[in-house]
Design a protein around this motif. Structure first.
Motif, PDB file in Angstrom:
ATOM      1  N   ALA A   1       0.837  -1.204   0.000  1.00 41.54           N
ATOM      2  CA  ALA A   1       0.000   0.000   0.000  1.00 41.54           C
ATOM      3  C   ALA A   1       0.870   1.252   0.000  1.00 41.54           C
ATOM      4  CB  ALA A   1      -0.921  -0.014   1.219  1.00 41.54           C
ATOM      5  N   TYR A   2       1.926   1.240   0.873  1.00 40.79           N
ATOM      6  CA  TYR A   2       2.785   2.428   0.935  1.00 40.79           C
ATOM      7  C   TYR A   2       3.496   2.652  -0.392  1.00 40.79           C
ATOM      8  CZ  TYR A   2       2.298   2.970   5.985  1.00 40.79           C
ATOM      9  OH  TYR A   2       1.820   3.176   7.243  1.00 40.79           O
ATOM     10  N   SER A   3       3.994   1.560  -1.016  1.00 40.80           N
ATOM     11  CA  SER A   3       4.733   1.750  -2.278  1.00 40.80           C
ATOM     12  C   SER A   3       3.828   2.347  -3.326  1.00 40.80           C
ATOM     13  CB  SER A   3       5.295   0.432  -2.792  1.00 40.80           C
ATOM     14  OG  SER A   3       5.918  -0.243  -1.777  1.00 40.80           O
ATOM     15  N   SER A   4       2.567   1.866  -3.401  1.00 34.42           N
ATOM     16  CA  SER A   4       1.704   2.415  -4.442  1.00 34.42           C
ATOM     17  C   SER A   4       1.367   3.872  -4.145  1.00 34.42           C
ATOM     18  CB  SER A   4       0.437   1.581  -4.591  1.00 34.42           C
ATOM     19  OG  SER A   4      -0.360   1.720  -3.462  1.00 34.42           O
TER      20      SER A   4
ATOM     21  N   GLN B   1       6.448  12.900   2.924  1.00 35.63           N
ATOM     22  CA  GLN B   1       7.392  12.595   4.003  1.00 35.63           C
ATOM     23  C   GLN B   1       6.850  11.535   4.949  1.00 35.63           C
ATOM     24  OE1 GLN B   1       8.356  16.209   6.022  1.00 35.63           O
ATOM     25  NE2 GLN B   1       9.949  16.685   4.558  1.00 35.63           N
ATOM     26  N   ILE B   2       5.550  11.655   5.245  1.00 39.36           N
ATOM     27  CA  ILE B   2       5.003  10.769   6.272  1.00 39.36           C
ATOM     28  C   ILE B   2       5.087   9.313   5.849  1.00 39.36           C
ATOM     29  CG2 ILE B   2       2.963  10.246   7.612  1.00 39.36           C
ATOM     30  CD1 ILE B   2       2.296  13.040   7.732  1.00 39.36           C
ATOM     31  N   ILE B   3       4.840   9.044   4.558  1.00 40.77           N
ATOM     32  CA  ILE B   3       4.877   7.650   4.111  1.00 40.77           C
ATOM     33  C   ILE B   3       6.298   7.114   4.186  1.00 40.77           C
ATOM     34  CG2 ILE B   3       4.439   6.120   2.197  1.00 40.77           C
ATOM     35  CD1 ILE B   3       2.175   7.722   1.424  1.00 40.77           C
ATOM     36  N   HIS B   4       7.269   7.930   3.805  1.00 44.77           N
ATOM     37  CA  HIS B   4       8.655   7.494   3.925  1.00 44.77           C
ATOM     38  C   HIS B   4       8.962   7.101   5.354  1.00 44.77           C
ATOM     39  CE1 HIS B   4       9.858   9.453   0.007  1.00 44.77           C
ATOM     40  NE2 HIS B   4      10.480   8.320  -0.021  1.00 44.77           N
ATOM     41  N   LYS B   5       8.512   7.974   6.287  1.00 44.40           N
ATOM     42  CA  LYS B   5       8.816   7.696   7.683  1.00 44.40           C
ATOM     43  C   LYS B   5       8.114   6.432   8.161  1.00 44.40           C
ATOM     44  CE  LYS B   5       9.252  12.495   8.895  1.00 44.40           C
ATOM     45  NZ  LYS B   5       9.059  13.521   9.896  1.00 44.40           N
ATOM     46  N   ARG B   6       6.888   6.174   7.649  1.00 45.08           N
ATOM     47  CA  ARG B   6       6.191   4.962   8.066  1.00 45.08           C
ATOM     48  C   ARG B   6       6.974   3.745   7.621  1.00 45.08           C
ATOM     49  NH1 ARG B   6       4.100   5.946  12.089  1.00 45.08           N
ATOM     50  NH2 ARG B   6       4.022   3.681  12.189  1.00 45.08           N
TER      51      ARG B   6
ATOM     52  N   LYS C   1      18.138   6.908   2.799  1.00 46.76           N
ATOM     53  CA  LYS C   1      17.557   7.335   1.512  1.00 46.76           C
ATOM     54  C   LYS C   1      16.659   8.555   1.724  1.00 46.76           C
ATOM     55  CE  LYS C   1      17.432   3.253  -1.308  1.00 46.76           C
ATOM     56  NZ  LYS C   1      16.728   2.012  -1.018  1.00 46.76           N
ATOM     57  N   TYR C   2      15.875   8.488   2.813  1.00 47.38           N
ATOM     58  CA  TYR C   2      14.973   9.607   3.119  1.00 47.38           C
ATOM     59  C   TYR C   2      15.769  10.880   3.338  1.00 47.38           C
ATOM     60  CZ  TYR C   2      11.866  12.458   5.964  1.00 47.38           C
ATOM     61  OH  TYR C   2      11.138  13.498   6.476  1.00 47.38           O
ATOM     62  N   LEU C   3      16.891  10.761   4.070  1.00 45.74           N
ATOM     63  CA  LEU C   3      17.653  11.971   4.386  1.00 45.74           C
ATOM     64  C   LEU C   3      18.370  12.517   3.171  1.00 45.74           C
ATOM     65  CD1 LEU C   3      18.897  11.085   7.926  1.00 45.74           C
ATOM     66  CD2 LEU C   3      17.596  13.071   7.294  1.00 45.74           C
TER      67      LEU C   3
END
Lengths: 302, 142
Positions: A120-123, A132-137, A157-159
């Motif tokens: 779900a997050y990838s899609s 940002q929030i999805i990356h952090k999840r 990767k996020y940073l």
């Protein structure tokens, strides 16, 4: 990071609401603004507003924000049916919303269905790669499954994309510390101090990591950062005062054979020791004898 | 490894303090120090008290050093020593002693060779709320 005034305001509101004095909506808005984690209280008071249709209609459009807040709090407290109800209500109202899609993915995560949540997050990220929030999840999921190296990879990767997110740097530093990779943790704290040089907490944490790394240069730098923490907090930070005493004795031990008269160092230490004694006299006078023996042992061992 | 079988007794005071400390900080790892003495017959280690230490910033050295020094000072006036270490992990299904906990435990063992490490079983802690079992919810390792 919340300041002391905000923390005390939050506490007062909390006490007021807990004792039935009203003001629940202000409390919930403050929690939302400060992004603190008070999930059990949010759940209790949020639900009391939502279940009362009169109060709910008073909120108007804010009602949906409250649904979202309560859903997240319910997931934190493992009340998954409450979270499901809130999410369903939101989905009915906003059928095409990505924000609701995010909540549904979080619900999957809370249930423990890691693969479904990951999909779900990838899609969601494909449609919106800068959320940002999805990356952090994703990082949080990796951490929760025990996959610490995966969490580190995702966080790095996020940073690379969001270099200015101090909380993420702090989280990375804490993960590195728990794995005892202190050098990398020091690097993360350096980034945070560059971004926010007036927050004493980061100086303190950086000094701690440097001291843990050891070695003469690191301990000397650690002493400087403890000193800057004391500067920034007006001399009230007990940990930094103790840190200075530890550093001075460690430096003296490391330079034992070199006969350097570090007058400035010993002055700093005696000042720190005096400040500690004053502090203890005020706040815990019966512990004062232990403090004086401990300080003496630190200076004697040097 | 202990060749003579040592028994370990944990007093209610110590046990309660440690459990309450873990409950107060459900979202982070916590640790603490166990205080006690060896009984006069030299076969039981009595753990009479516990001092909860940290709930964040566990792996950093300066705090640990100072707290150990101060704890030693305070309890040596009462005739007790540091006899062990207590650790509770962040994640509810993590039931292993991490690197940090092992290092701290080794350090304490150097000063007190019969020291024990208690690791909190988070799943049993959860179950405690639902049932009234009196089984220990910690695993001891030496």
């Amino acid at each position: 990071m919340v300041t002391k005034t905000e923390e005390s305001e939050l506490k007062n509101l909390e006490i007021q609401v807990d004792n039935g004095g009203g003001g629940a909506w202000e409390y919930l808005s403050l929690v939302r603004k400060l992004k603190v984690r008070r999930s059990d209280k949010v759940l209790k008071h949020g639900l009391s507003i939502l279940n009362d249709s009169k109060l709910r209609s008073k909120l108007g459009a804010d009602e949906w924000t409250l649904y979202e807040q309560v859903a997240v709090a319910a997931m934190d407290c493992q009340c998954l049916d409450v979270a499901q109800d809130c999410t369903k209500a939101l989905r009915k109202r906003f059928s095409e919303s990505k924000r609701v899609g995010r909540l549904e993915a979080m619900l999957l995560e809370a249930k423990g269905s890691w693969e479904k949540a990951e999909k779900a997050y990838s899609s969601l990220l494909e449609d919106n790669p800068l959320d940002q929030i999805i990356h952090k999840r994703r990082v949080a999921m990796a951490k929760a499954q025990g996959n610490i190296s995966g969490a580190i990879e995702w966080l790095n990767k996020y940073l690379e994309i969001f270099m200015a997110d101090h909380d993420a740097w702090r989280e990375l530093a804490e993960i590195y510390s728990s794995l005892q990779m202190y050098k990398q943790a020091a690097f993360c704290y350096e980034e945070v101090i560059l971004a926010q040089p007036t927050v004493p907490l980061y100086h303190l944490a950086y000094a701690d990591v440097l001291y843990t790394l050891g070695g003469l240069e690191n301990v000397q730098t650690a002493k400087k950062y403890y000193a800057s923490t004391i500067d920034l907090t007006g001399g009230k930070n007990t940990r930094a005062l103790f840190g200075i005493c530890l550093c001075t004795s460690a430096i003296a031990q490391l330079t034992k054979g070199k006969n350097k008269e570090d007058k400035e160092g010993s002055q700093l230490q005696s000042l720190a020791a005096k400040a500690l004694e004053r502090d203890y006299k005020q706040r815990a006078p019966d512990k004062l004898p232990q403090l004086t023996t401990a300080l003496k042992s630190l200076t004697l061992s040097s | 490894m202990g060749s003579n079988d040592l028994k370990y007794e944990v007093s209610q005071n110590a046990y309660i303090k440690l459990v309450l400390h873990s409950l107060k900080h459900p979202t982070s790892a916590v640790n603490g120090v166990l205080i006690g003495r060896i009984s006069s017959s030299n076969d039981t280690v009595e753990i009479t008290d516990a001092v909860p230490l940290f709930h964040s910033q566990i792996p950093l050295l300066p705090q640990l050093e100072i707290s150990l020094i101060l704890i030693e000072e305070y309890f040596s006036t009462k005739g007790l020593n540091i006899v062990g270490y207590f650790h509770a992990n962040e994640r509810s299904d993590d039931f292993e002693l991490g690197g940090v906990a092992k290092n701290i435990g080794d350090h304490i063992c150097r000063y007190f060779p019969q020291a024990a490490i208690l690791l909190l079983d988070n799943k049993k802690l959860e179950a405690l709320k639902k049932s009234k079992s009196s089984s220990a919810i910690m695993q001891g390792c030496i």
